[in-house]
Write an enzyme that holds these catalytic residues in place. Structure first.
Site, mmCIF file in Angstrom:
data_model
loop_
_atom_site.group_PDB
_atom_site.id
_atom_site.type_symbol
_atom_site.label_atom_id
_atom_site.label_comp_id
_atom_site.label_asym_id
_atom_site.label_seq_id
_atom_site.Cartn_x
_atom_site.Cartn_y
_atom_site.Cartn_z
ATOM 1 N N ARG A 802 -90.256 54.204 -41.056
ATOM 2 C CA ARG A 802 -91.658 54.185 -41.383
ATOM 3 C C ARG A 802 -91.881 55.545 -42.438
ATOM 4 O O ARG A 802 -93.001 55.220 -42.877
ATOM 5 C CB ARG A 802 -92.610 54.166 -40.082
ATOM 6 C CG ARG A 802 -92.245 53.039 -39.312
ATOM 7 C CD ARG A 802 -93.408 52.930 -38.297
ATOM 8 N NE ARG A 802 -93.251 51.625 -37.537
ATOM 9 C CZ ARG A 802 -93.419 51.599 -36.326
ATOM 10 N NH1 ARG A 802 -93.954 52.386 -35.634
ATOM 11 N NH2 ARG A 802 -93.151 50.396 -35.744
ATOM 12 N N GLU A 1158 -106.629 58.879 -41.169
ATOM 13 C CA GLU A 1158 -105.287 59.216 -41.282
ATOM 14 C C GLU A 1158 -104.713 60.140 -42.532
ATOM 15 O O GLU A 1158 -104.121 61.090 -42.133
ATOM 16 C CB GLU A 1158 -104.414 57.904 -41.557
ATOM 17 C CG GLU A 1158 -104.154 57.186 -39.980
ATOM 18 C CD GLU A 1158 -102.851 56.353 -40.192
ATOM 19 O OE1 GLU A 1158 -102.299 55.948 -41.105
ATOM 20 O OE2 GLU A 1158 -102.495 55.977 -39.051
#
Ligand SMILES: Cc1cc2nc3c(=O)[nH]c(=O)nc-3n(C[C@H](O)[C@H](O)[C@H](O)COP(=O)(O)OP(=O)(O)OC[C@H]3O[C@@H](n4cnc5c(N)ncnc54)[C@H](O)[C@@H]3O)c2cc1C
Ligand code: FES
Ligand code: FES
Length: 1226
Positions: A802, A1158
């Site tokens: 990821r 984020e």
């Protein structure tokens, strides 16, 4: 019973929250008021309700957040201001912070900013970044601290203080006069008696009558033993109200404190003495005050007694080293006789401590004393090493007569160095003392607490600090040294720029207050565990594995089943549906079956009538294991090739050509530790059985639908029988995406419900929550960089899957290959956490970027700027970049931070100071807007259908069945509820079928239209296939072909940070951070600014503070706020400037905005690299240059160990492999 349990469970006052049950988070803060009969004084003080025994509150008034104001009645200014200043996000910490502030104002209606900061030493918040709380509350302070003011002409205020209700201290509730007395007290319960004498004689009599009785004053030690070590004390003696033990007397020798004096009281008395007495008399007082400054939080100091600290004789006691080094006198009493002693290295359980005398120096004018404490976090933290040192000189000379060095954290109790140097206070003595200390203060390499090399080095470093301090006091020449301790205090400043030109009526773009903020500030906001107890409600406690990898040979629950209140025990065979579960892949179990794969793996559960009964019984279940070889660390997984498939690769350019053209080849590596979510509210679920097999769940989950489907799967029922309700959560950051694993268990009604219709509740204790649930994935990155001069970089980078998308961060790399491996270990499965692998990927990039700059000897910011992406360039996953604002953010950040001037100032500072160094770094990020994982990319609004009446449900099901083309068994109607379907007509006049049938038909036709593309694409598929496909649209990126559009748009931001490190201890101060962030057109600047500050503080925790320690056997050793440190109020940068980039509309999202939250987490990397910059300056003093490895987090231990010098050389680390370490880097 604690006050917290009583408030929440017996009185239903749920405004006071449970965050940790160990005095470490402040969520449970309440104010106590007590009348002291012997001084006739009324005391108001903040305490942790989770540690306050209910029995200790006789004649004490308790004020909770509900008692000072409410939305319905009137808000107290303390509640109003935190809400209106945007100081509440999830709101779980808010009542505790409100009560800390309220207690401060009750004692001091006109506090200074420093008082406000001190009041919050014991409160944590994970969501706000703290700044708005301080900004709101600075409006109560007398001297407005200009350091907190916003620069004129540049910023738009997020709130207007003129809107606040004035604070009138005369309007507070008065203390009930009936409590103005004292008296003997005795409470007797099933398992313990609480005896509260009111005189010393009675206390002594009771102690000799019950020799094993436990003395309890503040309960801050004993409370932890009872809660976490399962200790049971049948007789408790509580001397807190005895006048003699609370007495303070000033004598010719010094000040004598009764043993039950609280630490706050002791501090206040000593502070006053320091202000009035000549400086040479108060050396010891100052040393005690220095230790008290950083001793726990105020809530603890307000109840913890000096006697409790001494008599616990803890190795990390902060006061015992001072008392020992300064030779303070203790008065201990046994049966009728008096004993005087100067040392106290052991608990004297057979004695009662009555007082401690802290000496003045009337005659010993040549004695100097200092105290030091080094802990991972400055505020409210336990020491790694704590020390006090005293030196006495021959009058008029610098010749040492007596040198006493006392250390905590180096043995089982506080120790006094046996051998110390003497002679003149100079270099020779320093060398001799250091080599003696290095020989004496040794530790076994496997010593509990770990950090062995660091702790040993600290004993020398702290002595050296003392040496410098004494040199200065003796007014001798100080040449190469600087005063490492005097790091400047806060210089806070906030700036933010919001888009201009909005109409006053248009709320978009305005700093609107959080809609629930007022309710959060009054404690009226309802969280999952605040739902009132149901009648006959049951409680579920978990049985978890104590082994990391083992076969389960047998489970014996017979003892547990016989325990009081137990209803049933559940194990894997009792799961009625499917035991396989998991947020994306169903490769985990609801309950372990035959094998456990990590410590904390849930094996079973006990259901009982109360939490206490359930938890006690769970501990009585015996599990026999056959242990298997575990894999704990990433390095072990690599060695064993223990990987999940697939191994992903992203590649761009021509690597071979790149290698051929290379001038330098550089290798590097970095380990990035994991991170615990540490939301203030732990995971909680309440399962309420409803009619016809329905189950209503109140869950603290981010994903109601995922939780619903996983619960239904475990129960073996259609998902439409499960209703998941989420009112609000006490903090989110990714870890609640699939609901707590145990919620699948709670709703296991067929088994749980021995009698019909019970509700079952479970809220994890903090230690369970940390042990069972996973957090952020730790990463290990290894890189080989091939450099073509310094202009462009070609870099194969290995990172996790990821992180691959972020492997180039914001830099254009011509030739790059990244490979990502997912390690399979025997630790709890990690899960989503803000950034989702992105921060780790970008961190690896910044690591090699720093190494490149260092090996080329060029300024890091130049190398970074040269390689920033520009419009039209392509990422390694072949996405062409448009609307790029990186360069604008970068240049604005350079200007706003005054980077060049700062750099020059840092260089000058570093050339003038040997033992403190400053560092500066600027880093950028390019963060993808939306997950690449397809299941995460959707939002939904569910429309239910009208209801009820005679047969109406049935008809509606029939209509839906025909239009959707599925059997009736797949359709379920729940209930009428106006919050899901508004404006419903009454079911009357025989019109219900027409009206509702039409609505059902319309809704189903719309659904059919939406499903049609999936039916066309997969004509042979089932209903479930189409629905599932429709629920998980694919954005179109394909790893195999490295093609397709991976992301919708990108967010950009740049941060510049300056830090100062103490090279001797490894402590650091965040001096300044300047952030420029592109959020498009901000929808709500107040929330966006908050969404920049808070995640960047979380990032600060990730990269500089938060450290999970695991034993080599896979046991998590850091299981609460006592050992796992998240940033506190004092960790925010002294100067924090946040600017939202102007005129950068984003055409790809609602009202030209961009996602926040984020992306800014990674901005904290600038702090990490500023620390690395400062370490480089320190290493340069020792003649070391070039790249070096610094793993994340940059903890005090890592910083100190990296600052190699003559002290570190005296404490070489043990040979790796020659011992079993206390903890391993997983
Ligand atoms: C969140 C938290 C943070 C903390 N931070 C620190 C820290 O920074 N530094 C530090 O040093 N400690 C710290 N502590 C430990 C603790 O707060 C102190 O040791 C405190 O001084 C204990 O006092 P007490 O009154 O609460 O003790 P209690 O829990 O009431 O008693 C502790 C022990 O002392 C005995 N005792 C108490 N009084 C007497 C007496 N008169 N005669 C004989 N025996 C007696 C009791 O029997 C018991 O064994 C922390 C604790 C918590 C929970
Ligand atoms: S719950 Fe009491 S301090 Fe955390
Ligand atoms: S608002 Fe403070 S923990 Fe969420």
């Amino acid at each position: 019973m604690t006050l917290l349990t009583y408030l929440r469970r017996k009185l239903g006052l749920t405004g006071t929250k449970l965050g940790c049950a160990e005095g470490g988070c402040g969520a449970c803060t309440v104010m106590l008021s007590r009348y002291q009969t012997h001084t006739q004084q009324l005391l108001h003080y903040a305490v942790n309700a989770c540690l306050a025994p209910l029995c200790s509150l006789h004649l004490v008034a308790v004020t909770t957040v509900e008692g000072i104001g409410s939305v319905a009645r009137e808000l107290h200014p303390v509640q109003e201001r935190i809400a209106m200043a945007h100081g509440s996000q999830c709101g779980f910490c808010t009542p505790g912070i409100v009560m800390s502030m309220y207690a401060l104002l009750r004692n001091n209606p006109k506090p200074k900013m420093a008082d406000v900061e001190e009041a919050f030493h014991g409160n944590l918040c994970r969501c706000t970044g703290y700044r708005p709380i301080l900004e709101g509350y600075k409006t109560f302070t007398v001297v407005r601290n200009t350091r907190y003011l916003t620069p004129v002409n540049e910023a738009t205020s997020l709130f207007n203080p003129a809107d606040f209700t004035p604070f009138d201290p005369t309007q507070e509730v008065i203390f009930p006069p009936e409590l103005m007395r004292s008296g003997l007290l005795c409470f007797r319960g099933d398992r313990a008696s609480w005896l509260q004498p009111d005189s010393l004689d009675e206390f002594l009599r009771l102690k000799w009558e019950h020799p094993d009785a436990r003395v309890v004053v503040g309960n801050t030690e004993v409370g932890i033993e009872v809660k976490f070590k399962n200790m049971v004390y049948p007789v408790i003696l509580a001397p807190a109200f005895i006048p003699e033990l609370n007495n303070v007397s000033h004598t010719a020798d010094g000040v004598v404190f009764g043993a039950a004096c609280t630490l706050s009281h002791m501090g206040a008395v000593l502070k006053k003495a320091v202000e009035t007495l000549p400086p040479h008399q108060t050396e010891v007082f100052l040393a005690v005050l220095e230790q008290l400054r950083w001793f726990a939080g105020l809530q603890i100091r307000n109840v913890a007694a000096v006697g409790g600290n001494i008599m616990t004789a803890s190795p990390i006691s902060d006061l015992n080293p001072v008392f020992m080094a300064a030779g303070c006198r203790l008065t201990l009493m046994d049966k009728g006789t008096h004993t005087h002693t100067h040392t106290h290295t052991h608990t004297h359980t057979q004695f009662i401590l009555t007082d401690v005398c802290v000496f003045l120096f009337l005659r010993l004018q040549f004695q100097l004393v200092s105290a030091f404490k080094q802990s991972p976090r400055r505020e409210d933290d336990i020491s790694i090493v704590t020390a006090a040192m005293s030196v006495t000189f021959t009058p008029g000379t610098d010749v040492v007569e007596d040198l006493r060095l006392s250390y905590g954290g180096m043995a089982a109790t506080t120790v006094l160095a046996k051998k110390t140097a003497n002679g003149h206070w100079g270099e020779e003595l320093l060398q001799e003392a250091c080599s003696l200390l290095a020989k004496e203060m040794t530790l076994d390499p496997s010593a509990p607490g770990g950090m062995v090399t660091y702790r040993r080095t600290l004993t020398l470093s702290l002595f050296y600090k003392f040496y410098l301090t004494v040199l200065q006091k003796l007014r001798l020449q100080v040449s190469e040294h600087s005063e490492a301790e005097n790091i400047p205090p806060y210089l806070s400043c906030h700036l933010q720029a919001v888009p201009e030109g909005r109409s006053q009526d248009d709320s978009v773009g305005r700093p609107m207050m959080h809609l629930s903020a007022l309710k959060q500030a009054t404690g009226e906001a309802v969280y999952c565990d605040d739902v009132p107890l149901y009648e006959n409600e049951l409680y579920l406690a978990l049985i978890t594995s104590s082994k990391a990898h083992a076969n389960i040979l047998s489970v014996d629950a017979s003892a547990a089943e016989k325990m009081p209140g137990v209803v049933t025990c559940l194990f894997a065979d009792d799961i009625p549906g499917c035991n396989a579960t998991g947020p994306i892949e169903h490769d985990e179990t609801v309950l372990a079956h035959r094998q456990v794969t990590c410590v904390g793996h849930i094996i079973g559960a006990v259901v009982a009538d109360t939490q206490l009964h359930a938890q006690r019984a769970a501990k009585a279940v015996r599990v026999q294991y056959e242990e298997l070889q575990p894999i704990i660390t990433i390095q072990e997984a690599i060695a064993a090739k223990s990987f999940y498939q697939p191994i992903r690769t992203i590649q761009k350019g021509d690597l071979e050509a790149g290698f051929k053209q290379a001038d330098h080849i550089l290798e590097g590596e970095i380990h990035i530790g994991g991170q615990e979510h540490f939301y203030l509210e732990t995971n909680v679920t309440l399962a309420v059985p409803r009619e016809e097999g329905e189950m209503e769940l109140f869950v603290s989950t981010q994903s109601a639908s995922k939780t619903q489907s996983l619960v239904a799967k475990a129960l073996g029922v259609p998902a439409n029988r499960v209703v998941v309700r989420v009112k609000r959560m006490g903090g989110v950051s990714g870890g609640r995406r699939a609901g707590p694993p145990f919620c699948r268990l709670l709703s296991n009604r067929p088994v749980v419900a021995v009698q019909a219709e019970e509700t079952v509740r479970c809220m994890l204790d903090r230690d369970e929550d940390m042990m069972i649930t996973g957090g952020r994935h730790p990463f290990y990155g290894k890189q080989v960089m091939v450099m073509v001069m310094m202009m462009k970089l070609c870099s194969p980078v290995k990172v996790m899957e990821r992180a691959l998308f972020h492997m180039e961060n914001s830099y254009s790399v011509a030739n790059v290959r990244g490979r990502g491996f997912l390690c399979r270990t025997n630790l709890p499965s990690n899960t989503a956490f803000r950034g989702f692998g992105g921060p780790q990927g970008m961190m690896v990039t910044e690591s090699w970027m720093t190494d490149v700059a260092q090996s080329l000897g060029r300024p890091a910011e130049q190398v970074r700027r040269l390689n920033l992406y520009v419009e039209g360039e392509s990422t390694p996953y072949n996405q062409v970049l448009d609307q790029i604002t990186l360069d604008r953010c970068w240049d604005e950040c350079l200007t706003r931070s005054g980077y060049q001037e700062r750099r020059a100032a840092v260089d000058v500072y570093n050339s003038q100071n040997r033992w403190t160094k400053r560092g500066l770094a600027i880093t950028a990020f390019q963060k993808m807007s939306i997950f690449s994982v397809c299941v995460c990319v959707q939002a939904g609004a569910l429309v239910h259908i009208y209801t009820d009446g005679s047969g109406l449900h049935t008809k509606m099901v029939q209509v839906a069945s025909r239009v959707l083309g599925i059997p009736c068994s797949k359709i379920h109607i729940s209930e009428t509820s106006t919050n899901t379907v508004p404006n419903t007509s009454p079911t009357a006049a025989s019109a219900s079928s027409d009206l509702n049938g039409g609505a059902v038909q319309n809704a189903c036709e719309t659904l059919n239209q939406r499903l049609q593309p999936y039916k066309t694409k997969n004509p042979k598929g089932s209903w479930e296939d189409w629905v599932s496909e429709a629920a998980t649209p694919n954005l179109g990126y394909d790893f195999e072909t490295n093609s397709g559009r991976a992301f919708n748009y990108f967010s950009y931001g740049v941060a510049c940070s300056e830090v100062e490190i103490d090279c001797l201890t490894g402590a650091h101060k965040n001096l300044s951070t300047t952030i420029v962030m592109d959020v498009g057109n901000s929808l709500n600047p107040a929330i966006d600014i908050g969404q920049v500050r808070a995640p960047s503080l979380r990032g600060l925790g990730l990269f500089t503070l938060e450290e999970l320690h695991y034993s080599p056997q896979g046991v998590l050793l850091t299981r609460g706020p006592g050992s796992y440190k998240i940033p506190a109020f004092g960790d925010i940068p002294a100067q924090l400037t946040v600017s939202l980039l102007r005129d950068a509309p984003n055409q790809k999202a609602v009202f030209a905005s961009k996602a926040v939250g984020e992306p800014p987490l990674f901005l904290a990397a600038s702090v990490f690299y500023a620390i690395k910059d400062a370490i480089s300056a320190s290493r340069a003093e020792s003649g070391i240059s070039g790249p070096f490895r610094l793993d994340s987090p940059a903890s005090a231990e890592r910083i100190r160990n990296a600052c190699s010098d003559r002290f570190t050389k005296l404490c070489p680390p043990a040979e790796p492999g020659s011992f079993t370490p206390w903890s391993v880097q997983v």
